[in-house]
Design an enzyme around this catalytic site. Structure first.
Site, PDB file in Angstrom:
ATOM      1  N   CYS A 208      -4.886  -3.468   3.565  1.00 16.84           N
ATOM      2  CA  CYS A 208      -4.590  -2.980   4.907  1.00 16.84           C
ATOM      3  C   CYS A 208      -5.729  -3.194   5.923  1.00 16.84           C
ATOM      4  O   CYS A 208      -5.977  -4.312   6.355  1.00 16.84           O
ATOM      5  CB  CYS A 208      -4.208  -1.502   4.814  1.00 16.84           C
TER       6      CYS A 208
ATOM      7  N   GLU B  50       0.851  -1.183   0.000  1.00 14.00           N
ATOM      8  CA  GLU B  50       0.000   0.000   0.000  1.00 14.00           C
ATOM      9  C   GLU B  50       0.895   1.244   0.000  1.00 14.00           C
ATOM     10  O   GLU B  50       1.948   1.265   0.630  1.00 14.00           O
ATOM     11  CB  GLU B  50      -0.872  -0.015   1.257  1.00 14.00           C
TER      12      GLU B  50
ATOM     13  N   LYS C 282     -10.404   0.326  -1.780  1.00  6.12           N
ATOM     14  CA  LYS C 282     -10.528  -0.034  -0.366  1.00  6.12           C
ATOM     15  C   LYS C 282     -11.886   0.359   0.201  1.00  6.12           C
ATOM     16  O   LYS C 282     -12.298   1.521   0.116  1.00  6.12           O
ATOM     17  CB  LYS C 282      -9.405   0.655   0.416  1.00  6.12           C
TER      18      LYS C 282
END
Length: 240
Positions: free
Chosen positions: A200, A83, A158
């Site tokens: 993440c 990321e 995300k």
């Protein structure tokens, strides 16, 4: 078989090869399309690249490109970048200023890199100016998957943004500059297996993992740019 690949995980089937910033990992056994020897199985190699990003996008690309080229030289079929591989800014305003659309110059550099090296690239979290940039002035945290010809085969934005209170540091509000993605991306077939894309903070939400696994994912990916507080709070409990 469901694989969870992190920088710390090395398959018992293959000793991991580590050089600075790079881990070469064995993925699961997969049948060869055309067996040229007595064995009809081969063990694909994937590379997990670790970088410390800065606000200098070109220097970050140079660092990533060196690792990707080394991965290709060692025979990896797919390289994972973390990321924020493109940059980490000094403040939210700089983050927005440095962001680019998927059709911008920076992603084109990585497309050319994938073609040059002939391997797949997982770009774990690109600061993307979406089509709604002019209206929102916010970006997406976008996981981009390129094939060995440089084509974009999947994009996942995300869905779970990291809005948390950090002890001794105050609030972290990813939503101040980032829009949550609208949906999951179906798992993608790659030379290393069928990959489910996440990013993440998504790892805190098991429903996402279950949905990807039920859709056929063999490998779940959580490229991350955790800090000194958030890193131990996630990787140590969740990887133990």
């Amino acid at each position: 078989m469901l694989g969870f690949i992190t920088n710390q995980l090395l398959s018992p089937l293959c000793p991991g090869l580590r050089i600075r910033g790079l881990s070469i990992l064995c993925a699961q056994y997969r049948p060869r399309a055309m067996a040229s020897s007595s064995s009809s199985w081969e063990l694909p190699l994937v590379a997990v690249c670790q970088v410390t990003s800065t606000p200098d996008k070109q220097q970050n690309f140079k660092t990533c490109a060196e690792l990707v080229r080394e991965a290709a030289r060692l025979g990896a079929c797919l390289a994972f970048l973390p990321e924020a591989f493109d940059f980490i800014a000094r403040d939210p305003a700089e983050t927005l200023r440095l962001s680019e659309p998927l059709g911008g110059n920076l992603l084109e550099d990585y497309i050319q890199l994938a073609r040059e090296c002939g391997l797949w690239l997982s770009l774990g979290g690109f600061h993307e100016r979406g089509q709604d940039w002019e209206q929102t002035q916010k970006i997406y945290n976008c996981h981009v998957l390129l094939n060995s010809k440089g084509s974009v085969v999947a994009t996942y934005r995300k869905t779970h943004l990291c809005d948390v209170e950090l002890p001794g540091q105050g609030p972290m509000r990813e939503s101040n500059s980032t829009i949550a993605g609208p949906s999951l991306e179906s798992p993608v077939s790659t030379p290393a297996g069928k990959i489910g894309l996440a990013i993440c903070y998504d790892m805190r939400f098991p429903e996402l993992s279950l949905a990807l696994a039920q859709a056929g994912a063999e490998i779940l990916t959580y490229p991350s740019a955790f800090g000194s507080v958030t890193g131990p709070a996630h990787w140590e409990p969740f990887s133990s």
